[in-house]
Design a protein around this motif. Structure first.
Motif, PDB file in Angstrom:
ATOM      1  N   VAL A  39      38.944  60.060  60.755  1.00  0.00           N
ATOM      2  CA  VAL A  39      38.153  59.041  61.378  1.00  0.00           C
ATOM      3  C   VAL A  39      37.278  58.205  60.563  1.00  0.00           C
ATOM      4  O   VAL A  39      36.309  58.838  60.292  1.00  0.00           O
ATOM      5  CB  VAL A  39      37.548  59.445  62.896  1.00  0.00           C
ATOM      6  CG1 VAL A  39      36.835  58.462  63.609  1.00  0.00           C
ATOM      7  CG2 VAL A  39      38.807  59.999  63.877  1.00  0.00           C
ATOM      8  N   LEU A  42      33.821  55.581  64.637  1.00  0.00           N
ATOM      9  CA  LEU A  42      33.819  56.021  66.213  1.00  0.00           C
ATOM     10  C   LEU A  42      33.082  55.487  66.922  1.00  0.00           C
ATOM     11  O   LEU A  42      31.874  55.359  66.714  1.00  0.00           O
ATOM     12  CB  LEU A  42      33.384  57.738  66.053  1.00  0.00           C
ATOM     13  CG  LEU A  42      33.599  58.596  67.154  1.00  0.00           C
ATOM     14  CD1 LEU A  42      35.152  58.599  67.715  1.00  0.00           C
ATOM     15  CD2 LEU A  42      33.195  59.940  66.903  1.00  0.00           C
ATOM     16  N   LEU A  72      30.997  64.842  68.626  1.00  0.00           N
ATOM     17  CA  LEU A  72      30.163  63.811  68.129  1.00  0.00           C
ATOM     18  C   LEU A  72      29.720  64.595  66.972  1.00  0.00           C
ATOM     19  O   LEU A  72      29.473  64.266  65.932  1.00  0.00           O
ATOM     20  CB  LEU A  72      29.532  63.039  69.100  1.00  0.00           C
ATOM     21  CG  LEU A  72      30.044  62.417  69.908  1.00  0.00           C
ATOM     22  CD1 LEU A  72      28.889  61.560  70.713  1.00  0.00           C
ATOM     23  CD2 LEU A  72      31.085  61.266  69.623  1.00  0.00           C
ATOM     24  N   GLN A  75      31.989  65.286  64.394  1.00  0.00           N
ATOM     25  CA  GLN A  75      32.722  64.383  63.569  1.00  0.00           C
ATOM     26  C   GLN A  75      31.747  63.623  62.867  1.00  0.00           C
ATOM     27  O   GLN A  75      32.067  62.862  61.695  1.00  0.00           O
ATOM     28  CB  GLN A  75      33.462  63.186  64.544  1.00  0.00           C
ATOM     29  CG  GLN A  75      34.525  63.884  65.531  1.00  0.00           C
ATOM     30  CD  GLN A  75      35.573  63.728  64.145  1.00  0.00           C
ATOM     31  OE1 GLN A  75      35.860  62.615  63.610  1.00  0.00           O
ATOM     32  NE2 GLN A  75      36.645  64.577  64.203  1.00  0.00           N
ATOM     33  N   LEU A  79      32.302  60.755  59.219  1.00  0.00           N
ATOM     34  CA  LEU A  79      32.459  59.126  59.556  1.00  0.00           C
ATOM     35  C   LEU A  79      31.664  58.335  58.485  1.00  0.00           C
ATOM     36  O   LEU A  79      30.774  58.699  57.777  1.00  0.00           O
ATOM     37  CB  LEU A  79      31.776  58.930  60.983  1.00  0.00           C
ATOM     38  CG  LEU A  79      32.254  59.767  62.097  1.00  0.00           C
ATOM     39  CD1 LEU A  79      31.349  59.323  63.418  1.00  0.00           C
ATOM     40  CD2 LEU A  79      33.751  59.238  62.346  1.00  0.00           C
ATOM     41  N   LEU A  82      29.312  55.199  63.270  1.00  0.00           N
ATOM     42  CA  LEU A  82      29.395  55.441  64.685  1.00  0.00           C
ATOM     43  C   LEU A  82      28.592  54.449  65.460  1.00  0.00           C
ATOM     44  O   LEU A  82      27.830  54.001  65.003  1.00  0.00           O
ATOM     45  CB  LEU A  82      28.589  56.931  64.748  1.00  0.00           C
ATOM     46  CG  LEU A  82      28.729  57.425  66.389  1.00  0.00           C
ATOM     47  CD1 LEU A  82      28.978  58.831  66.373  1.00  0.00           C
ATOM     48  CD2 LEU A  82      27.405  57.009  66.956  1.00  0.00           C
TER      49      LEU A  82
END
Lengths: 200, 200
Positions: A39, A42, A72, A75, A79, A82
């Motif tokens: 990802v 996000l 969260l 992740q 990332l 975010l």
């Protein structure tokens, strides 16, 4: 870039016998245990599904919110960006992502959400705040999320071949009266909120 | 007042082998053949699911659009209000609802949508237009739909016990930089569109 949806339902675990009909049913594409790989961006929305308990009288929040917080936390390190909207900032705060950072959130929910991030400097007069060297974007109430997203799009994609910011291409299509200044926030004033400095 | 959702999917009948993932799946609550009874306010969104063919290269529009047009034609006489957003005005135009009325629509789609309503006076410099003695509300691009909806809420509900317009209660909660003037429309200018008078 594709859009994946991993929702929690506002009514999940809702003990109320009367279900709201002022909502649509969301069909998940993934589970939190098997999310999309790699990802990049996000987006963390808020709303009644995002807690905390203070928004529901203090005793209850939708089932699954803690799982989102853990998601969260897991992740964030990988990332690129975010972006939280409204009380979605509370989820990021609970995950520890906002520790040592500046952030903002919905001005009507200011005390309840800022209390979730005691190590965060909460900026009151901000439609959105960029922190962690451009990785962390927090925005205020839901409409502010759109201005933050357009700013993030400009940050990532810049201008098209005609020299027009991609965020402006989108705001023209959606006839959005865009706010370019992240500090242009009349709702800090209308809600009489002020900065909440980090406690340590 | 409850919110019912009777969607048509943008991908319904889509001949493309590649389905977009930048959309969420909507779960219908009703069918057009068995809609809720006694609908008071009908909201007609636009988007890629709403046609017309001109938005898809001229040869195709999603299956079911004609059924929506017939649904609007059937429903309009018993509604209290109908509100269209963006190219949703094209659906109302095809249903004949806009005949003899003033209306507006998305400024980027101006020629394609106004062509669907030759008996309508299309107002260019309008974020929204109220016609048919307050029954018919048409708005421009999607963000204009929110300002039109807030104005409709004020029209229906007025002020709360504290003397605050209900539309303002909502705009504060969603931190919406509200446009109160229906003629404050910078997008008519940025798209260089002008009024299209009724042809008869």
């Amino acid at each position: 870039m594709s859009l994946y949806i991993i929702p929690i339902s506002p009514t999940e675990g809702d003990p109320s016998p009367v279900k709201s009909r002022v909502a649509q049913i969301i069909v998940p594409t993934h589970t939190f245990d098997a999310p999309p790989k790699d990802v990049d961006v996000l987006i963390v929305p808020g709303g009644f599904g995002a807690g905390p308990k203070a928004l529901h009288g203090g005793d209850w929040e939708p089932a699954g919110v803690e799982r989102v917080v853990q998601f969260l936390r897991d992740q964030y390190p990988t990332l690129k960006h975010l972006l939280t909207v409204c009380n979605g900032a509370g989820l990021a705060a609970r995950a520890g992502i906002l520790d040592g950072q500046k952030a903002t959130t919905n001005k009507q929910l200011w005390p309840a959400i800022t209390a979730l991030g005691p190590k965060t400097h909460w900026v009151a007069r901000a439609r959105w705040v960029v922190a962690d060297n451009g990785k962390l974007w927090t925005s205020s109430g839901v409409s502010a999320g759109t201005d933050a997203m357009l700013a993030l799009i400009d940050h990532i994609y810049g201008k098209n071949d005609q020299g027009m910011l991609y965020g402006d291409v989108i705001k023209e299509g959606m006839e959005w009266n865009r706010v370019y200044d992240s500090e242009a926030d009349p709702f800090a004033g209308s809600n009489n909120v002020t900065d909440v400095p980090a406690q340590e």
